[in-house]
Design an enzyme around this catalytic site. Sequence first.
Site, PDB file in Angstrom:
ATOM      1  N   ASP A  50      42.971 -28.174  65.667  1.00 61.39           N
ATOM      2  CA  ASP A  50      42.096 -28.898  66.375  1.00 61.39           C
ATOM      3  C   ASP A  50      41.444 -29.632  65.523  1.00 61.39           C
ATOM      4  O   ASP A  50      40.380 -29.092  64.718  1.00 61.39           O
ATOM      5  CB  ASP A  50      41.386 -28.294  67.464  1.00 61.39           C
ATOM      6  CG  ASP A  50      40.691 -29.181  68.347  1.00 61.39           C
ATOM      7  OD1 ASP A  50      40.592 -30.275  67.990  1.00 61.39           O
ATOM      8  OD2 ASP A  50      40.141 -28.570  69.331  1.00 61.39           O
ATOM      9  N   VAL A  51      41.499 -31.011  65.479  1.00 62.11           N
ATOM     10  CA  VAL A  51      40.891 -31.922  64.270  1.00 62.11           C
ATOM     11  C   VAL A  51      39.566 -31.846  64.644  1.00 62.11           C
ATOM     12  O   VAL A  51      38.742 -32.224  63.761  1.00 62.11           O
ATOM     13  CB  VAL A  51      41.527 -33.227  64.175  1.00 62.11           C
ATOM     14  CG1 VAL A  51      42.952 -33.048  63.824  1.00 62.11           C
ATOM     15  CG2 VAL A  51      41.434 -34.101  65.597  1.00 62.11           C
ATOM     16  N   ASN A  77      48.286 -37.801  61.135  1.00 59.40           N
ATOM     17  CA  ASN A  77      48.915 -38.372  62.027  1.00 59.40           C
ATOM     18  C   ASN A  77      48.180 -38.207  63.636  1.00 59.40           C
ATOM     19  O   ASN A  77      48.103 -38.881  64.470  1.00 59.40           O
ATOM     20  CB  ASN A  77      50.319 -37.807  62.199  1.00 59.40           C
ATOM     21  CG  ASN A  77      51.049 -38.359  63.628  1.00 59.40           C
ATOM     22  OD1 ASN A  77      51.134 -39.564  63.742  1.00 59.40           O
ATOM     23  ND2 ASN A  77      51.294 -37.595  64.460  1.00 59.40           N
ATOM     24  N   TYR A 142      39.121 -48.251  69.894  1.00 62.04           N
ATOM     25  CA  TYR A 142      40.371 -47.808  69.096  1.00 62.04           C
ATOM     26  C   TYR A 142      40.583 -48.583  67.907  1.00 62.04           C
ATOM     27  O   TYR A 142      40.486 -47.944  66.830  1.00 62.04           O
ATOM     28  CB  TYR A 142      41.652 -47.870  70.052  1.00 62.04           C
ATOM     29  CG  TYR A 142      42.880 -47.374  69.409  1.00 62.04           C
ATOM     30  CD1 TYR A 142      43.153 -46.153  69.483  1.00 62.04           C
ATOM     31  CD2 TYR A 142      43.844 -48.378  68.956  1.00 62.04           C
ATOM     32  CE1 TYR A 142      44.320 -45.598  68.737  1.00 62.04           C
ATOM     33  CE2 TYR A 142      44.897 -47.910  68.206  1.00 62.04           C
ATOM     34  CZ  TYR A 142      45.299 -46.474  68.262  1.00 62.04           C
ATOM     35  OH  TYR A 142      46.295 -46.263  67.646  1.00 62.04           O
ATOM     36  N   LYS A 146      40.395 -46.819  64.021  1.00 60.64           N
ATOM     37  CA  LYS A 146      41.416 -46.957  63.095  1.00 60.64           C
ATOM     38  C   LYS A 146      40.806 -47.747  61.836  1.00 60.64           C
ATOM     39  O   LYS A 146      41.350 -47.441  60.790  1.00 60.64           O
ATOM     40  CB  LYS A 146      42.558 -47.289  63.632  1.00 60.64           C
ATOM     41  CG  LYS A 146      43.310 -46.580  64.720  1.00 60.64           C
ATOM     42  CD  LYS A 146      43.749 -45.191  63.939  1.00 60.64           C
ATOM     43  CE  LYS A 146      44.466 -44.295  65.134  1.00 60.64           C
ATOM     44  NZ  LYS A 146      45.148 -43.184  64.185  1.00 60.64           N
ATOM     45  N   THR A 177      56.268 -44.207  72.487  1.00 61.39           N
ATOM     46  CA  THR A 177      55.701 -42.784  72.411  1.00 61.39           C
ATOM     47  C   THR A 177      54.753 -42.723  73.602  1.00 61.39           C
ATOM     48  O   THR A 177      54.972 -43.619  74.638  1.00 61.39           O
ATOM     49  CB  THR A 177      54.640 -42.500  71.423  1.00 61.39           C
ATOM     50  OG1 THR A 177      53.656 -43.344  71.312  1.00 61.39           O
ATOM     51  CG2 THR A 177      55.301 -42.856  69.794  1.00 61.39           C
TER      52      THR A 177
END
Length: 267
Positions: A50-51, A77, A142, A146, A177
Site C-alpha cells: 500500500d503506497v 505505476n 490530478y 502528477k 483502462t
Amino acid sequence: MSKVVLITGGSSGIGKSVGEYLSQKGFTVYGTSRSPERYPDSMFSLVKLDVADSDSINEAVKTVLAKSGRLDVLINNAGAGITGPIEEIPDAEIKRNFETNFFGPIRVIKAVLPQMRVQNSGLIINVTSIAGYMGLPYRGVYSASKGALELITEAFRMEIKAFNIHMTNVAPGDFATNIAAGRYHAPILENSPYKKQYADTLKLMDSHVSSGKDPQLMADAIYKVITITHPKIHYKVGEFMQKFSIALKRILPDKVYERMLMNHYKL
C-alpha cells in the site's frame, strides 16, 4: 541474469500490461497490490503493498530482495484519478490523491534506494501523466499531483546520479483502462454553480478513456526505457495531439493556450 523489476499497481491496467510484457521478455517481475490474493491468475508474482503505508512498502521490498537478492528496476505505476470542481472537492480527498500519486511514489523510491546504492546500479521509472503538464479543468488536483511528481523527478535524478542510479518519467495520455471506474468523482450537486460544465466535462473525460489507446503501447515504451543505457528525463506516450499539446503550451501565449483548452472542453 534477468533484471528484477518491481511494479506498483501491477494487478490491472497499465501495470498489469507492463508486467506481463516484461515477463514475456525474460525479466523477473514482481507486481504489487493492496490485495494480491484477489488475483490468483496473475502471470507474475504479486506482493502486498500500500503506497500510503511505509511499513507495507518496506515489507514488500524485503520480500523481493529475499526472493531475488537484488532489485534493478522500480516502476512507480500505482495512481488514482480524481475529478471535480476544486472548490467542491473535500480537502480529505485532495490529500488522499496526493498520498497516492505523489507521496506514495516518493516513499517507494526511498525504500529501494539503499539497495540500488549497494548494487551501484538501478533504474526508477515514474509513471506520471500528460495531464501533469497543464492545469486541466475539473482535473486540477490530478494535474497537480502528477505535475509535482514530474518536477521532483528532475531534482531526484540529479541527487542520485553519483550512485549510478537513473530516474525518468513516462507520461501516458488516455488509455483504455479501468481508471475512470476507480477514480474519485466529486458528486454533481443540484445547486452547484458548476453543475452543467462539470457534468459535460465528466462525460468528455470518460469518453476519452473509453476510446483510449491500448496499454500495450505503454508496455512497449517502458521496455525501451529499461533497455537503453541513458534514459531521457521525460517521455510521453499517447495520441499525437495529446503530446503536441505539451509543445503548444511552451510556444503559445498563456491566454491563447487557456482559450484553446476551454474550447476543447466547451467551457
